[in-house]
Design an enzyme around this catalytic site. Structure first.
Site, PDB file in Angstrom:
ATOM      1  N   TYR A 196      -1.678  -0.246  10.802  1.00 15.00           N
ATOM      2  CA  TYR A 196      -1.737  -0.576   9.376  1.00 15.00           C
ATOM      3  C   TYR A 196      -0.439  -0.165   8.695  1.00 15.00           C
ATOM      4  O   TYR A 196       0.129  -0.936   7.914  1.00 15.00           O
ATOM      5  CB  TYR A 196      -2.930   0.126   8.727  1.00 15.00           C
ATOM      6  CG  TYR A 196      -3.122  -0.226   7.259  1.00 15.00           C
ATOM      7  CD1 TYR A 196      -3.480  -1.514   6.882  1.00 15.00           C
ATOM      8  CD2 TYR A 196      -2.939   0.732   6.262  1.00 15.00           C
ATOM      9  CE1 TYR A 196      -3.645  -1.848   5.550  1.00 15.00           C
ATOM     10  CE2 TYR A 196      -3.114   0.414   4.928  1.00 15.00           C
ATOM     11  CZ  TYR A 196      -3.465  -0.880   4.579  1.00 15.00           C
ATOM     12  OH  TYR A 196      -3.632  -1.206   3.251  1.00 15.00           O
ATOM     13  N   SER A 228       0.854  -1.184   0.000  1.00 17.24           N
ATOM     14  CA  SER A 228       0.000   0.000   0.000  1.00 17.24           C
ATOM     15  C   SER A 228       0.888   1.231   0.000  1.00 17.24           C
ATOM     16  O   SER A 228       2.062   1.164   0.394  1.00 17.24           O
ATOM     17  CB  SER A 228      -0.893   0.002   1.243  1.00 17.24           C
ATOM     18  OG  SER A 228      -1.524   1.260   1.424  1.00 17.24           O
TER      19      SER A 228
END
Length: 254
Positions: A162, A149
């Site tokens: 995250y 990501s």
């Protein structure tokens, strides 16, 4: 005329939805036989039927990759069924956002298990087969693509855990790339931004609105098929061409 991946065997984790399902479709369109790995068998069955109706080949493998034994069994079932493994796409992921103070640690532990441990378990199980494919397979090259990501490169408040998982995926990918790329197992990371998937569907509505909507208002959302195109680009390159890192980013809203 043979497609680019004719004869190739690919395993895709998190294949029951989003990027995983789109990637399985795309690799099958390019001629690969695809092992579909995820927990939701009903969705995998539907995707396998779709792929086979389009002329492709798919194997349904129900597994929770956060369980090491299940991850290893998924790889073994793929190899036993198809006889080989050439491409591994580590796509399974979960995005949970929120502040550290007052956080639900069980949720974060689940995210770490999926994003980091599951990737490690599947990769470790697949590596011997990928190294063998690179030496003896028809393409004489094998591929690992880890889906990370933009959160693996840039940190934001309330993305902490995250961010931690995705920074970890990026670091692991680069280390592994340096370790085995000379053995013709190409290792790369693809880093998407702002994709419409179920990745963040477990966030509560308040967190989703406060943290994600401002970004969504400024950028167009990517479709999972856009990411699948990037993955296909990485694994269909000529044998000696390797892509260590690929960003797939949305454009700004007009």
């Amino acid at each position: 005329m043979a497609s680019k991946l004719t004869g190739t065997i690919a395993l895709v984790t998190g294949a029951s939805s989003g990027i995983g399902a789109a990637t399985a479709r795309r690799l099958a369109e390019d001629g690969a036989s695809v092992a579909l790995v995820a927990r939701r068998k009903d969705r995998l069955d539907g995707l396998a039927t779709e792929i086979e109706k389009a002329g492709g080949t798919a194997l349904v493998v129900e597994a929770d990759i956060t369980d090491r034994a299940q991850a290893e069994a998924a790889v073994q079932q793929t190899v036993e069924h198809f006889g080989r493994l050439d491409t591994l796409v580590n796509n399974a992921g979960l995005m949970l956002l929120g502040p550290v103070v007052g956080a639900d640690m069980e949720e974060w532990e689940r995210m770490i298990a999926i994003n980091v441990q599951g990737l490690l378990y599947t990769t470790h199980a697949a590596l011997p087969h990928l190294l063998e494919a690179a030496e003896q397979g028809p393409r004489r090259v094998a591929d690992i693509v880890n889906i990370s990501s933009i959160a693996g490169r840039q940190a934001w408040a309330n993305f902490g855990v995250y961010n931690m998982t995705k920074f970890g995926v990026n670091g692991f990918t680069e280390s592994l790339r340096q370790e085995i790329t000379q053995r013709h197992v190409r290792v790369g990371v693809l880093e998407p931004g702002a994709v419409d998937t179920e990745l963040g569907s477990h966030n509560n509505d308040k967190i989703h609105t406060e943290m994600l909507e401002p970004f969504n208002e400024q950028h167009e959302r990517l479709d999972p098929a856009d990411i699948a195109d990037g993955i296909a680009y990485m694994v269909t390159r000529p044998r000696h061409a390797s892509i260590a890192e690929l960003w797939v980013m949305p454009t700004d809203q007009a």
